[in-house]
Design a protein around this motif. Sequence first.
Motif, PDB file in Angstrom:
ATOM      1  N   ALA A 138       0.821  -1.208   0.000  1.00  0.00           N
ATOM      2  CA  ALA A 138       0.000   0.000   0.000  1.00  0.00           C
ATOM      3  C   ALA A 138       0.858   1.262   0.000  1.00  0.00           C
ATOM      4  CB  ALA A 138      -0.928  -0.008   1.213  1.00  0.00           C
ATOM      5  N   LYS A 139       1.955   1.228   0.740  1.00  0.00           N
ATOM      6  CA  LYS A 139       2.856   2.388   0.804  1.00  0.00           C
ATOM      7  C   LYS A 139       3.376   2.729  -0.586  1.00  0.00           C
ATOM      8  CE  LYS A 139       7.244   3.823   2.914  1.00  0.00           C
ATOM      9  NZ  LYS A 139       8.369   3.391   3.809  1.00  0.00           N
ATOM     10  N   ARG A 140       3.688   1.703  -1.380  1.00  0.00           N
ATOM     11  CA  ARG A 140       4.213   1.950  -2.732  1.00  0.00           C
ATOM     12  C   ARG A 140       3.128   2.417  -3.700  1.00  0.00           C
ATOM     13  NH1 ARG A 140       8.872  -2.710  -3.741  1.00  0.00           N
ATOM     14  NH2 ARG A 140       9.650  -2.723  -1.589  1.00  0.00           N
ATOM     15  N   TRP A 141       1.898   1.912  -3.482  1.00  0.00           N
ATOM     16  CA  TRP A 141       0.831   2.237  -4.429  1.00  0.00           C
ATOM     17  C   TRP A 141       0.060   3.500  -4.073  1.00  0.00           C
ATOM     18  CZ3 TRP A 141      -0.249   0.853  -9.208  1.00  0.00           C
ATOM     19  CH2 TRP A 141       0.315  -0.315  -9.724  1.00  0.00           C
ATOM     20  N   LEU A 142       0.077   3.924  -2.822  1.00  0.00           N
ATOM     21  CA  LEU A 142      -0.728   5.087  -2.450  1.00  0.00           C
ATOM     22  C   LEU A 142      -0.372   6.357  -3.233  1.00  0.00           C
ATOM     23  CD1 LEU A 142      -1.309   4.639   1.377  1.00  0.00           C
ATOM     24  CD2 LEU A 142      -3.063   4.993  -0.374  1.00  0.00           C
ATOM     25  N   PRO A 143       0.914   6.659  -3.455  1.00  0.00           N
ATOM     26  CA  PRO A 143       1.206   7.841  -4.278  1.00  0.00           C
ATOM     27  C   PRO A 143       0.643   7.712  -5.694  1.00  0.00           C
ATOM     28  CG  PRO A 143       3.166   7.123  -3.085  1.00  0.00           C
ATOM     29  CD  PRO A 143       2.151   6.041  -2.924  1.00  0.00           C
ATOM     30  N   ILE A 144       0.625   6.492  -6.220  1.00  0.00           N
ATOM     31  CA  ILE A 144       0.067   6.264  -7.553  1.00  0.00           C
ATOM     32  C   ILE A 144      -1.443   6.449  -7.515  1.00  0.00           C
ATOM     33  CG2 ILE A 144      -0.212   4.595  -9.418  1.00  0.00           C
ATOM     34  CD1 ILE A 144       2.375   3.237  -8.423  1.00  0.00           C
ATOM     35  N   LEU A 145      -2.094   5.827  -6.533  1.00  0.00           N
ATOM     36  CA  LEU A 145      -3.553   5.938  -6.415  1.00  0.00           C
ATOM     37  C   LEU A 145      -3.983   7.393  -6.230  1.00  0.00           C
ATOM     38  CD1 LEU A 145      -4.149   2.832  -4.127  1.00  0.00           C
ATOM     39  CD2 LEU A 145      -4.949   3.075  -6.485  1.00  0.00           C
ATOM     40  N   ASN A 146      -3.234   8.134  -5.430  1.00  0.00           N
ATOM     41  CA  ASN A 146      -3.564   9.546  -5.224  1.00  0.00           C
ATOM     42  C   ASN A 146      -3.393  10.341  -6.517  1.00  0.00           C
ATOM     43  OD1 ASN A 146      -4.136   9.107  -2.521  1.00  0.00           O
ATOM     44  ND2 ASN A 146      -2.073   9.634  -1.835  1.00  0.00           N
ATOM     45  N   HIS A 147      -2.364   9.994  -7.294  1.00  0.00           N
ATOM     46  CA  HIS A 147      -2.161  10.675  -8.580  1.00  0.00           C
ATOM     47  C   HIS A 147      -3.313  10.348  -9.533  1.00  0.00           C
ATOM     48  CE1 HIS A 147       0.069  12.565 -11.836  1.00  0.00           C
ATOM     49  NE2 HIS A 147      -0.240  11.516 -12.586  1.00  0.00           N
ATOM     50  N   PHE A 148      -3.737   9.101  -9.566  1.00  0.00           N
ATOM     51  CA  PHE A 148      -4.854   8.721 -10.431  1.00  0.00           C
ATOM     52  C   PHE A 148      -6.142   9.405  -9.984  1.00  0.00           C
ATOM     53  CE2 PHE A 148      -2.056   5.718 -12.303  1.00  0.00           C
ATOM     54  CZ  PHE A 148      -2.661   5.242 -13.474  1.00  0.00           C
ATOM     55  N   GLU A 149      -6.289   9.619  -8.678  1.00  0.00           N
ATOM     56  CA  GLU A 149      -7.444  10.372  -8.177  1.00  0.00           C
ATOM     57  C   GLU A 149      -7.463  11.769  -8.781  1.00  0.00           C
ATOM     58  OE1 GLU A 149     -10.807  11.525  -6.406  1.00  0.00           O
ATOM     59  OE2 GLU A 149     -10.043   9.497  -6.079  1.00  0.00           O
ATOM     60  N   GLU A 150      -6.304  12.396  -8.848  1.00  0.00           N
ATOM     61  CA  GLU A 150      -6.207  13.733  -9.432  1.00  0.00           C
ATOM     62  C   GLU A 150      -6.570  13.734 -10.917  1.00  0.00           C
ATOM     63  OE1 GLU A 150      -2.210  14.896  -8.681  1.00  0.00           O
ATOM     64  OE2 GLU A 150      -2.476  15.004  -6.491  1.00  0.00           O
ATOM     65  N   GLN A 151      -6.310  12.610 -11.587  1.00  0.00           N
ATOM     66  CA  GLN A 151      -6.603  12.513 -13.029  1.00  0.00           C
ATOM     67  C   GLN A 151      -8.037  12.046 -13.299  1.00  0.00           C
ATOM     68  OE1 GLN A 151      -4.001  13.751 -14.701  1.00  0.00           O
ATOM     69  NE2 GLN A 151      -3.016  13.740 -12.674  1.00  0.00           N
ATOM     70  N   GLY A 152      -8.731  11.593 -12.252  1.00  0.00           N
ATOM     71  CA  GLY A 152     -10.089  11.088 -12.438  1.00  0.00           C
ATOM     72  C   GLY A 152     -10.129   9.731 -13.108  1.00  0.00           C
ATOM     73  N   VAL A 153      -9.122   8.892 -12.834  1.00  0.00           N
ATOM     74  CA  VAL A 153      -8.987   7.584 -13.489  1.00  0.00           C
ATOM     75  C   VAL A 153      -8.886   6.499 -12.420  1.00  0.00           C
ATOM     76  CG1 VAL A 153      -7.619   6.186 -15.085  1.00  0.00           C
ATOM     77  CG2 VAL A 153      -7.803   8.662 -15.443  1.00  0.00           C
ATOM     78  N   ASP A 154      -9.565   5.381 -12.650  1.00  0.00           N
ATOM     79  CA  ASP A 154      -9.506   4.241 -11.730  1.00  0.00           C
ATOM     80  C   ASP A 154      -8.325   3.339 -12.056  1.00  0.00           C
ATOM     81  OD1 ASP A 154     -11.863   4.663 -10.115  1.00  0.00           O
ATOM     82  OD2 ASP A 154     -13.045   4.159 -11.888  1.00  0.00           O
TER      83      ASP A 154
END
Length: 350
Positions: free
Chosen positions: A166-182
Amino acid sequence: MKTIKGPAIFLAQFAGSETPFNTLDGLCKWAAGLGYKGIQIPTWESHLIDVEKAAESQTYCDDLKGKVQSYGLEITELSTHLQGQLVAVNPAYDSMFDGFAPEAVRGNPKARTEWAIDFVKKSGTASGRLGLKSHATFSGALLWHTMYPWPQRPNGLVEMGFEELAKRWLPILNHFEEQGVDVCYELHPGEDLHDGVSFERFLDATGNHNRANILYDPSHFILQQLDYLSFIDFYHERIKAFHVKDAEFNPTGKQGVYGGYSSWANRAGRFRSLGDGQIDFGSIFSKLTKYDLDLWAVMEWECCIKSAEQGAREGAPFIKKHIIEAAGRSFDDFAGGETDKKQLRQILGL
């Protein structure tokens, strides 16, 4: 209810060095000629998409999207399966997975992980610029080598593994949130996210992140002997992408789920072309439609017997046959009417 879109095709298993598979134009013309309406693009094939440019330039993305649309196609998703794998690699697999990475970071696990995280984030930016809603990927794996609990797993190992993932993926997930992409993880043996329970562990570790979702591929579930239909009932709210891939499981007195290190053609569980396996796609399409899921039906071909060319030819009509035109009204609407409370009380004897 929504009608599932398609048929579409994942280009990963078809891109190559020979015409028409060596250019995006060639693949688009080929796919459209077979009846496909969408393409899922593997980002590691740089002759199909330049992710660095796509992350930086809206003009590049508009041109790319326009090129695909000129063939009557849509881009369904971008895929970072190989790069997502490199977000989390157990040292036992370093040498085998290094081939997925650029030469500059091979032999350097820390640099490889940083490169993978950055690349997946850029792919999220590209997806946003292309107007896509979903992105296909793998989770990678730190724990897979401990999948069968022998020797006994030390207390806390699984929890620590998912905390790190989760630590490695959270920055990615947060970035995708900014892009509006799942971010849609293909639940797949070899990944720490390979079934419903492991996906739930990851959700817990990410605080139930809104962008942590699922690429539903029933072929990986039949090989695990998981109920791929009830899976939809449990997780339909998180299913945001769909691979249409067939498989079969034929256990014998000599081998079962684990396969005895046999080749793909000789395993009890193996992938097949659409219609040649055991998966009940009629029930799958019915459930996905019932739950009102906004999905592209994307064929992924990995048959161990049939040629890719035949699989691709047969895939589009197979998917088209299974797509359900969602009902716009109930069959018994004609018998309805305005609510009459007096009548209701009369029927109930009140």
